[in-house]
Motif scaffolding. Structure first.
Motif, PDB file in Angstrom:
ATOM      1  N   ALA A 151       0.915  -9.589  -6.179  1.00  0.00           N
ATOM      2  CA  ALA A 151       0.687 -10.764  -5.523  1.00  0.00           C
ATOM      3  C   ALA A 151       0.532 -10.091  -3.747  1.00  0.00           C
ATOM      4  O   ALA A 151      -0.394 -10.725  -3.147  1.00  0.00           O
ATOM      5  CB  ALA A 151       1.844 -11.679  -5.491  1.00  0.00           C
ATOM      6  N   ILE A 152       1.159  -9.058  -3.422  1.00  0.00           N
ATOM      7  CA  ILE A 152       1.356  -8.724  -2.021  1.00  0.00           C
ATOM      8  C   ILE A 152      -0.165  -7.733  -1.982  1.00  0.00           C
ATOM      9  O   ILE A 152      -0.664  -7.752  -0.878  1.00  0.00           O
ATOM     10  CB  ILE A 152       2.651  -7.734  -1.853  1.00  0.00           C
ATOM     11  CG1 ILE A 152       3.651  -8.531  -1.633  1.00  0.00           C
ATOM     12  CG2 ILE A 152       2.229  -7.022  -0.771  1.00  0.00           C
ATOM     13  CD1 ILE A 152       5.191  -7.681  -1.451  1.00  0.00           C
ATOM     14  N   LEU A 153      -0.549  -7.097  -3.147  1.00  0.00           N
ATOM     15  CA  LEU A 153      -1.837  -6.438  -2.767  1.00  0.00           C
ATOM     16  C   LEU A 153      -2.793  -7.442  -2.697  1.00  0.00           C
ATOM     17  O   LEU A 153      -3.947  -7.182  -1.774  1.00  0.00           O
ATOM     18  CB  LEU A 153      -2.140  -5.804  -3.902  1.00  0.00           C
ATOM     19  CG  LEU A 153      -1.374  -4.377  -4.305  1.00  0.00           C
ATOM     20  CD1 LEU A 153      -1.332  -3.593  -5.611  1.00  0.00           C
ATOM     21  CD2 LEU A 153      -1.570  -3.521  -3.170  1.00  0.00           C
ATOM     22  N   MET A 154      -2.952  -8.435  -3.538  1.00  0.00           N
ATOM     23  CA  MET A 154      -4.136  -9.417  -3.081  1.00  0.00           C
ATOM     24  C   MET A 154      -3.867 -10.387  -2.075  1.00  0.00           C
ATOM     25  O   MET A 154      -4.904 -10.220  -1.324  1.00  0.00           O
ATOM     26  CB  MET A 154      -3.891 -10.593  -4.312  1.00  0.00           C
ATOM     27  CG  MET A 154      -4.788 -11.710  -4.130  1.00  0.00           C
ATOM     28  SD  MET A 154      -6.750 -11.068  -4.179  1.00  0.00           S
ATOM     29  CE  MET A 154      -6.753 -10.431  -5.678  1.00  0.00           C
ATOM     30  N   LEU A 155      -2.740 -10.392  -1.243  1.00  0.00           N
ATOM     31  CA  LEU A 155      -2.549 -10.766  -0.145  1.00  0.00           C
ATOM     32  C   LEU A 155      -3.009  -9.982   1.168  1.00  0.00           C
ATOM     33  O   LEU A 155      -4.104 -10.301   1.719  1.00  0.00           O
ATOM     34  CB  LEU A 155      -1.062 -11.126   0.492  1.00  0.00           C
ATOM     35  CG  LEU A 155      -1.023 -11.891   1.639  1.00  0.00           C
ATOM     36  CD1 LEU A 155      -1.723 -12.993   2.051  1.00  0.00           C
ATOM     37  CD2 LEU A 155       0.499 -11.911   1.969  1.00  0.00           C
ATOM     38  N   ASP A 156      -2.803  -8.772   0.935  1.00  0.00           N
ATOM     39  CA  ASP A 156      -3.428  -7.780   1.642  1.00  0.00           C
ATOM     40  C   ASP A 156      -4.980  -7.690   1.614  1.00  0.00           C
ATOM     41  O   ASP A 156      -5.550  -7.469   2.629  1.00  0.00           O
ATOM     42  CB  ASP A 156      -2.709  -6.465   1.272  1.00  0.00           C
ATOM     43  CG  ASP A 156      -3.144  -5.256   2.288  1.00  0.00           C
ATOM     44  OD1 ASP A 156      -3.441  -5.454   3.472  1.00  0.00           O
ATOM     45  OD2 ASP A 156      -2.636  -4.147   2.181  1.00  0.00           O
ATOM     46  N   LEU A 157      -5.231  -7.941   0.440  1.00  0.00           N
ATOM     47  CA  LEU A 157      -6.847  -7.726   0.250  1.00  0.00           C
ATOM     48  C   LEU A 157      -7.468  -8.776   0.907  1.00  0.00           C
ATOM     49  O   LEU A 157      -8.456  -8.548   1.514  1.00  0.00           O
ATOM     50  CB  LEU A 157      -7.194  -7.843  -1.166  1.00  0.00           C
ATOM     51  CG  LEU A 157      -8.694  -7.916  -1.796  1.00  0.00           C
ATOM     52  CD1 LEU A 157      -9.366  -6.866  -1.112  1.00  0.00           C
ATOM     53  CD2 LEU A 157      -8.659  -7.754  -3.438  1.00  0.00           C
ATOM     54  N   ARG A 158      -6.992 -10.096   0.820  1.00  0.00           N
ATOM     55  CA  ARG A 158      -7.766 -11.238   1.449  1.00  0.00           C
ATOM     56  C   ARG A 158      -7.539 -11.041   3.108  1.00  0.00           C
ATOM     57  O   ARG A 158      -8.599 -11.281   3.646  1.00  0.00           O
ATOM     58  CB  ARG A 158      -6.826 -12.402   1.012  1.00  0.00           C
ATOM     59  CG  ARG A 158      -7.022 -13.008  -0.324  1.00  0.00           C
ATOM     60  CD  ARG A 158      -6.518 -14.373  -0.535  1.00  0.00           C
ATOM     61  NE  ARG A 158      -6.042 -14.644  -1.953  1.00  0.00           N
ATOM     62  CZ  ARG A 158      -4.926 -14.677  -2.559  1.00  0.00           C
ATOM     63  NH1 ARG A 158      -3.818 -14.488  -1.636  1.00  0.00           N
ATOM     64  NH2 ARG A 158      -4.637 -14.887  -3.628  1.00  0.00           N
ATOM     65  N   GLN A 159      -6.656 -10.552   3.475  1.00  0.00           N
ATOM     66  CA  GLN A 159      -6.492 -10.349   4.933  1.00  0.00           C
ATOM     67  C   GLN A 159      -7.287  -9.494   5.482  1.00  0.00           C
ATOM     68  O   GLN A 159      -8.005  -9.452   6.601  1.00  0.00           O
ATOM     69  CB  GLN A 159      -5.040 -10.127   5.371  1.00  0.00           C
ATOM     70  CG  GLN A 159      -4.162 -11.143   4.781  1.00  0.00           C
ATOM     71  CD  GLN A 159      -2.542 -10.735   5.660  1.00  0.00           C
ATOM     72  OE1 GLN A 159      -2.282  -9.845   5.873  1.00  0.00           O
ATOM     73  NE2 GLN A 159      -1.856 -11.859   5.299  1.00  0.00           N
ATOM     74  N   ARG A 160      -7.760  -8.262   4.706  1.00  0.00           N
ATOM     75  CA  ARG A 160      -8.334  -7.354   5.078  1.00  0.00           C
ATOM     76  C   ARG A 160      -9.897  -7.603   5.101  1.00  0.00           C
ATOM     77  O   ARG A 160     -10.985  -7.382   6.014  1.00  0.00           O
ATOM     78  CB  ARG A 160      -8.396  -5.919   4.390  1.00  0.00           C
ATOM     79  CG  ARG A 160      -7.007  -5.381   4.584  1.00  0.00           C
ATOM     80  CD  ARG A 160      -6.762  -4.128   3.740  1.00  0.00           C
ATOM     81  NE  ARG A 160      -5.381  -3.503   3.883  1.00  0.00           N
ATOM     82  CZ  ARG A 160      -5.295  -2.544   4.781  1.00  0.00           C
ATOM     83  NH1 ARG A 160      -6.152  -2.017   5.381  1.00  0.00           N
ATOM     84  NH2 ARG A 160      -4.014  -2.125   4.710  1.00  0.00           N
ATOM     85  N   MET A 161      -9.999  -8.608   4.081  1.00  0.00           N
ATOM     86  CA  MET A 161     -11.559  -9.006   3.965  1.00  0.00           C
ATOM     87  C   MET A 161     -11.859 -10.137   4.940  1.00  0.00           C
ATOM     88  O   MET A 161     -12.961 -10.035   5.456  1.00  0.00           O
ATOM     89  CB  MET A 161     -11.707  -9.693   2.542  1.00  0.00           C
ATOM     90  CG  MET A 161     -11.605  -8.924   1.383  1.00  0.00           C
ATOM     91  SD  MET A 161     -13.116  -7.914   1.362  1.00  0.00           S
ATOM     92  CE  MET A 161     -14.578  -9.150   0.985  1.00  0.00           C
ATOM     93  N   GLU A 162     -10.806 -10.899   5.512  1.00  0.00           N
ATOM     94  CA  GLU A 162     -11.120 -11.872   6.554  1.00  0.00           C
ATOM     95  C   GLU A 162     -11.248 -11.134   7.835  1.00  0.00           C
ATOM     96  O   GLU A 162     -11.960 -11.515   8.839  1.00  0.00           O
ATOM     97  CB  GLU A 162      -9.665 -12.693   6.667  1.00  0.00           C
ATOM     98  CG  GLU A 162      -9.858 -13.617   5.314  1.00  0.00           C
ATOM     99  CD  GLU A 162      -8.209 -14.524   5.429  1.00  0.00           C
ATOM    100  OE1 GLU A 162      -7.427 -13.937   6.343  1.00  0.00           O
ATOM    101  OE2 GLU A 162      -7.993 -15.116   4.441  1.00  0.00           O
ATOM    102  N   ALA A 163     -10.698  -9.816   7.934  1.00  0.00           N
ATOM    103  CA  ALA A 163     -10.665  -9.042   9.281  1.00  0.00           C
ATOM    104  C   ALA A 163     -12.237  -8.123   8.921  1.00  0.00           C
ATOM    105  O   ALA A 163     -12.517  -7.511  10.048  1.00  0.00           O
ATOM    106  CB  ALA A 163      -9.708  -8.000   9.327  1.00  0.00           C
TER     107      ALA A 163
END
Length: 837
Positions: free
Chosen positions: A187-199
C-alpha cells in the motif's frame, strides 16, 4: 461479570487449590468495586495511539477480555501468536503426566495450573504491577505492532507517506515476517507511485512500479500506472531522438504486461516507420548502392528492432556491405601538443597506410615481416644487389593497389635524393641506385649491405594517378655513377584486376569529432561468394565505462583498448566470454620518459639520474596503471625495448627506487643551476592512464625539490618541453633506436649533435654493421651506455588486449595492431535486439 485479575504475590500463596483461587479472585473484584475503582474501558472506546506516541513511547499491547474490556499491558511474549503457542505448550505438558506419582505429580499439577494463566505487567499501576489473568477470560491480544499497522493504514489513507513508512520500518526491522506487513508495504508503494506520478516524476515512479510488480504483479491500479508512466517516458525519448531509451521502456512494459495498449500503439508506429526504411534499403541494394542500403537497414534496426522480417533483410544487406563499428575514447582529429603519434593516429595509420613491408609476427625475440607487393626479393652479388619481383594480381578482398616498377623506383629515388621532401639520409647512405628492368621487376643496388633489409623499407607507397616516367625531370642517382635507369613503357591498368590506381587501404570518408568513418579505397565487386569489412566507423565515447556499456549493448563490435582493471573485470565474466573474444597484442606497450636533447636544464646527467632514482615504478604501475597488486599484465623494464627483445642487455638492471640518492643528485644539480632548478615542462599522451601516472611522478619529484608541470594535451601551439612521457613499440631496435633517441622520424646525423661524440660514433657504427650478430651486440652495448647516461628513463611495459564480438572473424591471434590484416576480416550479421532482464 468479574474481571479475572489478581495480584501474583497473593495468588502464588493460594494456587495449590483451584477453589481458593476462584474465591480470592471474587473477593478481589468485589473489593475493587467497593473502593470505587474506574471500570476498564471497552474496545470500541479505545482511541488508536497517535503516530507520535507509537514512535516515542514504549510499546504496549491491548488485552481484550470478556465484554470487550481492554487492559493495557507491557508486551506479551512470545509474539505475535501467543495463544497458539500456549495451547501447544499445554498439549505438550499433558503428555508429560504419564507415569508421575507423589511429589512429581504435585509439581506437574502446579506447572500445569500456571499454563492456564497469562502473566502480565500493567504499567502505571500500584506498587505490585504484576498480575496474572486466566486465559479463559482473554478474547484477543492486540499487539503493539498491530496497532502500528492500523495507524499505517490511516496514514496511507491520509496520504502521509513519510510517517507511514517510518512506522512501517519500526515493525519491519524487528519482525520482518509479521502478519499483514506485506499488505501495508504494498500500500505504501502504491501511495509513493501515485504521488510521483502526480509530480510528473515518471522515471522514479517506474522504479517504484517495478518494485511493486516484483512483489504483486496483479496489484490494483499497477498496470494502469505503469503504462501511463512508460507512455510519458517514451514520448519524451522520441521527442529527444533517443529511440534506444524509448525501446528500453517499451520492452520493460511488454515484459511485465504483454499486449499492453501503450506498447501496442508505439510498436505499430515504430514498425511502420522501420518498414519504410527497409523498403528504401532494398531499393538502394537493387541500384547497387550497397553502402546506402546498409545505412538504411541499420536505421530500421535503430527505429524498431522487433520488426517482422527485419532480421533476414538486415542479414542480407549487412553481409554484402560489412560495416564495423569500433568504440574509442580519443580521435585522430583531436588537436594536441603531443609530438609522437597518439593511439588514435596509429589506428588511422594502420587503416590508411600500407607499407612495402609490414610487421607480421613476433617469434621468440625476432620480428618477422610480410609484404603485399612483392612475390620475391632475391639478393645478388652477396647482398649488394636485391632484385624485386612485383605481384600483378590482387584478390578482390585485398585492399592494396597494384604497383609497377616505376612507382616503387620513383619512391626510392625521392627518398635518396637530397633536398626532396621525402629525403631519408640513412636510406641514402645504404642505397646507391635503382634500375627498372620491366614493369614488374627492378633492382636496388646497395653501397653497403644492411643487417636486415625489410625494416629499411617499412614505408607506405601509393599507386600514382598516371605512370609517365620516373619522376618529373628527376634523375636516378645511379646515373651520376655512369649508369642510367632503363625506362620501360607500362601497360594501362587491368580493369579486371585493379580498376583504378589509388592509395589502397581505407580512406577517411567522414570525420565529425564524434565519429570517424573509413571506407575501402577499392570496393569489392558484386558476385562474390564472401565479402569482407568494407567500412570502419570509430565512435567516440566520453569515458571507458560508457564505452564498455556501448560494447555490451551492441552499439560497437570492437574495442581496441581498455584499461587493465576494466579488462580484467570483463574477462572474469562468463557472460562476457560467451559473446566476445579478447586477443593479446603481439607486442606489449612500453612506457618511458624521454629528455629533450635541446633543453639545457635536462642536459645535466645528475638531474636526469635524480629524476630516475625518485620514481617508485612498482607502486605507480600496480596502483595507478594496472590497479593490480600482482601486476599480472605489466612489469618493470630496464630499456625501451620489449622484454623479449634481442636488444636488451642482461647486465642492465631497472633503475632502483632510492630517494636518498635522488635527493643528493637533486642538490648537486641545483648547485650547477645557480641554486635553483627551473620548473620543468612535461608532455604527456592524452590518455587517462598516462595522465594519472604522470601526476603521481610529479608528486614524487616535488619531494626532492624538482617541480614539473604537465603541458595541457589539447594545446595547439608549439610548446617547449623538457620531459616527454612516451609509449612506444620498438619492433626492430637496430633500425628504430637512432630515430627514437633523437625524437625524429628518420635517422639523420645532425639530430645527434646534442649528444657526446663517443655516443654519435656508437650509433654510426651500429648503422654501418652488415653482420646481424655484430649489430645485435652493438645494440646491447648502446643499451648499457644509454642507461648509464640516463638518456631516457624506462618505466614499465603493459600487456594490452583487443576485444571484439564473436560475429567478427579473421582477426589474427596476437595481432600486431588493432586492425591487423583487416582486409581479411568478415562479419556475420548481428542484430542488437536488447531485451530487459
Amino acid at each position: 461479570m468479574f474481571i479475572v485479575m489478581s495480584s501474583t504475590g497473593f495468588m502464588r500463596r493460594l494456587r495449590r487449590s483451584r477453589w481458593l483461587v476462584a474465591l480470592a479472585v471474587a473477593l478481589y473484584a468485589a473489593s475493587s468495586r467497593a473502593q470505587g475503582d474506574t471500570p476498564l474501558p471497552k474496545l470500541e472506546e479505545m482511541a488508536l495511539p497517535t503516530p507520535a506516541r507509537l514512535l516515542t513511547e514504549p510499546p504496549r499491547d491491548w488485552l481484550v477480555l470478556e465484554e470487550n474490556e481492554v487492559v493495557i499491558v507491557e508486551p506479551v511474549f512470545p509474539r505475535p501468536q501467543f495463544m497458539e503457542a500456549r495451547q501447544q505448550e499445554i498439549a505438550s505438558k499433558e503428555l508429560d503426566r504419564v507415569g508421575l506419582v507423589g511429589a512429581a505429580l504435585e509439581t506437574w499439577r502446579e506447572e500445569r495450573d500456571d499454563l492456564d494463566y497469562l502473566y502480565v505487567i500493567v504499567p502505571d499501576g500500584d506498587a505490585n504491577p504484576e498480575y496474572r489473568i486466566s486465559l479463559d477470560r482473554v478474547l484477543e491480544i492486540i499487539y503493539h505492532e498491530d496497532l502500528v499497522l492500523q495507524q499505517v493504514d490511516a496514514l496511507v489513507a491520509a496520504g502521509d507517506l513519510n510517517t507511514a513508512l517510518e512506522l512501517l520500518l519500526r515493525v519491519e526491522q524487528p519482525f520482518p515476517e509479521w502478519p499483514g506487513l506485506d499488505t501495508r508495504h504494498n500500500a505504501i508503494l502504491m501511495l509513493d507511485l501515485r504521488q510521483r506520478m502526480e509530480a510528473a516524476e515518471y522515471e522514479s515512479a517506474l522504479v517504484v512500479a517495478d518494485e511493486l510488480f516484483r512483489i504483486q504483479p496483479d496489484y490494483p491500479e499497477l498496470i494502469d500506472n505503469m503504462g501511463l508512466a512508460i507512455e510519458r517516458l517514451v514520448t519524451s525519448a522520441v521527442e529527444s531522438g533517443d529511440l534506444k531509451q524509448a525501446h528500453y521502456f517499451l520492452f520493460r512494459l511488454d515484459s511485465a504486461y504483454p499486449e499492453h495498449p501503450v506498447y501496442e500503439r508505439f510498436a505499430a508506429q515504430f514498425a511502420n516507420s522501420a518498414q519504410g526504411q527497409v523498403a528504401a534499403a532494398n531499393a538502394a541494394r537493387a541500384a547497387g548502392r550497397h553502402d546506402e542500403a546498409a545505412t538504411l537497414i541499420e536505421e530500421a534496426v535503430r527505429i524498431w528492432p522487433r520488426l517482422d522480417g527485419l532480421q533476414s533483410a538486415h542479414s542480407l544487406l549487412t553481409t554484402r556491405y560489412q560495416r564495423l563499428h569500433v568504440g574509442v575514447v580519443g580521435m585522430s582529429s583531436d588537436l594536441d601538443a603531443y609530438p609522437p603519434p597518439t593511439r588514435a593516429e596509429l589506428r588511422e595509420q594502420a587503416l590508411t597506410e600500407i607499407s612495402l613491408f609490414e610487421t607480421d609476427r613476433l617469434d621468440g625475440n625476432t620480428i618477422f615481416y610480410r609484404t603485399r607487393f612483392f612475390d620475391e626479393w632475391i639478393p645478388l652479388d652477396l647482398g649488394r644487389r636485391v632484385q624485386f619481383q612485383l605481384r600483378q594480381v590482387r584478390q578482390p578482398w585485398e585492399f592494396q593497389p597494384i604497383l609497377d616498377s616505376r612507382t616503387v623506383a620513383q619512391e626510392i629515388i625521392d627518398r635518396i635524393t637530397p633536398g626532396h621532401a621525402k629525403y631519408d639520409e640513412r636510406l641514402a647512405s645504404y642505397i646507391e641506385g635503382v634500375s627498372v628492368e620491366s614493369p614488374i621487376q627492378f633492382t636496388v643496388r646497395f653501397r653497403r649491405v644492411p643487417a636486415r633489409l625489410e625494416p629499411l623499407l617499412r614505408w607506405a607507397v601509393h599507386a600514382p594517378e598516371a605512370t609517365t616516367g620516373i619522376g618529373d625531370g628527376s634523375t636516378d642517382p645511379a646515373s651520376e655513377a655512369g649508369e642510367t635507369t632503363e625506362l620501360v613503357e607500362l601497360a594501362p591498368p587491368n580493369p579486371l584486376v585493379d580498376p583504378l590506381p589509388g592509395r589502397g587501404g581505407f580512406v577517411v570518408a567522414e570525420a565529425t569529432g564524434e565519429i570517424t568513418r573509413f571506407v575501402r579505397d577499392f570496393p569489392e565487386p558484386d558476385g562474390l561468394r564472401q565479402y569482407h569489412v568494407a567500412e570502419v566507423v570509430e565512435h567516440r565515447y566520453p569515458d571507458y565505462e560508457r564505452l564498455v556499456q556501448g560494447l555490451l549493448e551492441g552499439e560497437v563490435s570492437l574495442v581496441p583498448y581498455l584499461p587493465d582493471w576494466i579488462y580484467r573485470r570483463l574477462a572474469e565474466s562468463d557472460a562476457f566470454n560467451t559473446a566476445f573474444f579478447h586477443e593479446q597484442y603481439a607486442l606489449p606497450t612500453t612506457h618511458l620518459l624521454m629528455f629533450n636533447p635541446q633543453s639545457k636544464t635536462v642536459r645535466l646527467r645528475e638531474l636526469r639520474r635524480a629524476l630516475a632514482y625518485a620514481l617508485d615504478r612498482q607502486k605507480i604501475l600496480s596502483q595507478t596503471v594496472l590497479r593490480d597488486e600482482n601486476m599480472v599484465h605489466g612489469r618493470i623494464i630496464s630499456g625501451p625495448f620489449f622484454t623479449r627483445s634481442y636488444a636488451n642487455s642482461v647486465v642492465v638492471e631497472p633503475w632502483p627506487y632510492d630517494m636518498s640518492s635522488a635527493l643528493a643528485l637533486s642538490f648537486a644539480s641545483a648547485r650547477q643551476l645557480n641554486d635553483e632548478i627551473p620548473v620543468l615542462k612535461m608532455l604527456t599522451p592524452p590518455g587517462l592512464i598516462e595522465q594519472a601516472a604522470a601526476a603521481e611522478m610529479i608528486k614524487t619529484w616535488q619531494l626532492i625539490g624538482i617541480n614539473v608541470e604537465i603541458v595541457e594535451p589539447t594545446a595547439t601551439d608549439a610548446t617547449e618541453w623538457d620531459i616527454l612521457y612516451q609509449t612506444v613499440q620498438l619492433t626492430e631496435p637496430i633500425v628504430d633506436l637512432w630515430p627514437f633517441v633523437s625524437q625524429q622520424p628518420t635517422a639523420e646525423l645532425a639530430d645527434l649533435d646534442h649528444f657526446p661524440d663517443w655516443l654519435k660514433r656508437e650509433f654510426i657504427s651500429l648503422d654501418r654493421m652488415s653482420d646481424w650478430n655484430l649489430a645485435v651486440g652493438q645494440t646491447q652495448s648502446l643499451h648499457r651506455q644509454l642507461t648509464s647516461e640516463a638518456v631516457f628513463i624506462p618505466l614499465w611495459e603493459v600487456d594490452e588486449f583487443t576485444i571484439y564480438r564473436k560475429n567478427l572473424d579473421g582477426v589474427p591471434s596476437e595481432p600486431v595492431n588493432c586492425y591487423d590484416r583487416i582486409d581479411r576480416w568478415t562479419m556475420d550479421a548481428f542484430l542488437p535486439a536488447w531485451q530487459p532482464e
